[in-house]
Design a protein around this motif. Structure first.
Motif, PDB file in Angstrom:
ATOM      1  N   MET A 283      96.914  45.482  16.486  1.00 32.88           N
ATOM      2  CA  MET A 283      97.542  44.362  15.792  1.00 32.88           C
ATOM      3  C   MET A 283      98.936  44.096  16.375  1.00 32.88           C
ATOM      4  O   MET A 283      99.293  42.950  16.641  1.00 32.88           O
ATOM      5  N   LEU A 284      99.710  45.168  16.585  1.00 31.37           N
ATOM      6  CA  LEU A 284     101.056  45.014  17.144  1.00 31.37           C
ATOM      7  C   LEU A 284     101.003  44.464  18.572  1.00 31.37           C
ATOM      8  O   LEU A 284     101.792  43.587  18.927  1.00 31.37           O
ATOM      9  N   LEU A 285     100.077  44.968  19.370  1.00 31.92           N
ATOM     10  CA  LEU A 285      99.932  44.458  20.740  1.00 31.92           C
ATOM     11  C   LEU A 285      99.571  42.973  20.732  1.00 31.92           C
ATOM     12  O   LEU A 285     100.139  42.192  21.505  1.00 31.92           O
ATOM     13  N   ALA A 286      98.642  42.595  19.866  1.00 33.65           N
ATOM     14  CA  ALA A 286      98.254  41.185  19.761  1.00 33.65           C
ATOM     15  C   ALA A 286      99.479  40.330  19.433  1.00 33.65           C
ATOM     16  O   ALA A 286      99.699  39.272  20.021  1.00 33.65           O
ATOM     17  N   SER A 287     100.297  40.838  18.521  1.00 34.17           N
ATOM     18  CA  SER A 287     101.509  40.131  18.122  1.00 34.17           C
ATOM     19  C   SER A 287     102.493  40.009  19.294  1.00 34.17           C
ATOM     20  O   SER A 287     103.046  38.929  19.535  1.00 34.17           O
TER      21      SER A 287
END
Length: 175
Positions: A150-154
């Motif tokens: 999720m953080l990488l996608a963000s």
């Protein structure tokens, strides 16, 4: 005699509460993190627990995550920077202490991103790249670490590609 027996459970309840380990008290405060001040209470207690048991990487992961929440809810730039500095420090220690922990890399990656955001400037670009490296390491260690994905996608969605790591296709892949 009956009155005394009735008081024993109350006495024991009071005793047990006083002897609750700091980490458990911190966890209880963290459960109530939506209430004002409870995130900070949890951070204070986890910090005390860490001083008592400096080798506990799980406490560092919790501290990093809680400081990250404090960053998101900070009302001033100075508070954001202060919490981001602490999160980065705790996250760095978490990774050093447990280099096989996907969760340690995930919270460290988030902390680096928040730090870069709080301390805007040229040096923050390098920190964003370090954040992406930490998050990439988190998903390498545990491909099912949803938080890291999720953080990488963000990061990939929000960072402008020309100056940083922005990549819409990678953002979608991680999401």
């Amino acid at each position: 005699g009956m009155k005394i027996l009735w008081l024993i459970p109350l006495f024991l309840a009071g005793t047990l509460q006083a002897e609750t380990p700091l980490a458990q008290q911190a966890q209880a405060a963290w459960q109530n993190r939506d209430k004002p001040g409870q995130t900070e209470v949890a951070i204070g207690l986890w910090d005390q627990a860490l001083k008592a048991e400096p080798g506990r990487a799980d406490l560092l992961v919790n501290l990093t995550k809680a400081c990250g929440r404090a960053v998101r809810h900070a009302s001033t730039s100075a508070d954001r920077k202060r919490w981001a500095d602490r999160a980065r420090e705790y996250g760095n220690k978490a990774v050093d202490l447990n280099p096989q922990s996907s969760d340690a890399y995930a919270v460290y990656g988030e902390a680096l991103g928040q730090w870069a955001n709080a301390h805007k400037g040229i040096h923050s670009l390098k920190t964003v790249r370090q954040a992406v490296e930490a998050l990439t390491q988190a998903v390498t260690l545990d491909p099912k670490n949803a938080y890291a994905h999720m953080l990488l996608a963000s990061f990939y969605r929000e960072a402008p590609g020309v100056i940083s790591v922005g990549d819409k296709a990678k953002a979608l892949a991680h999401a």
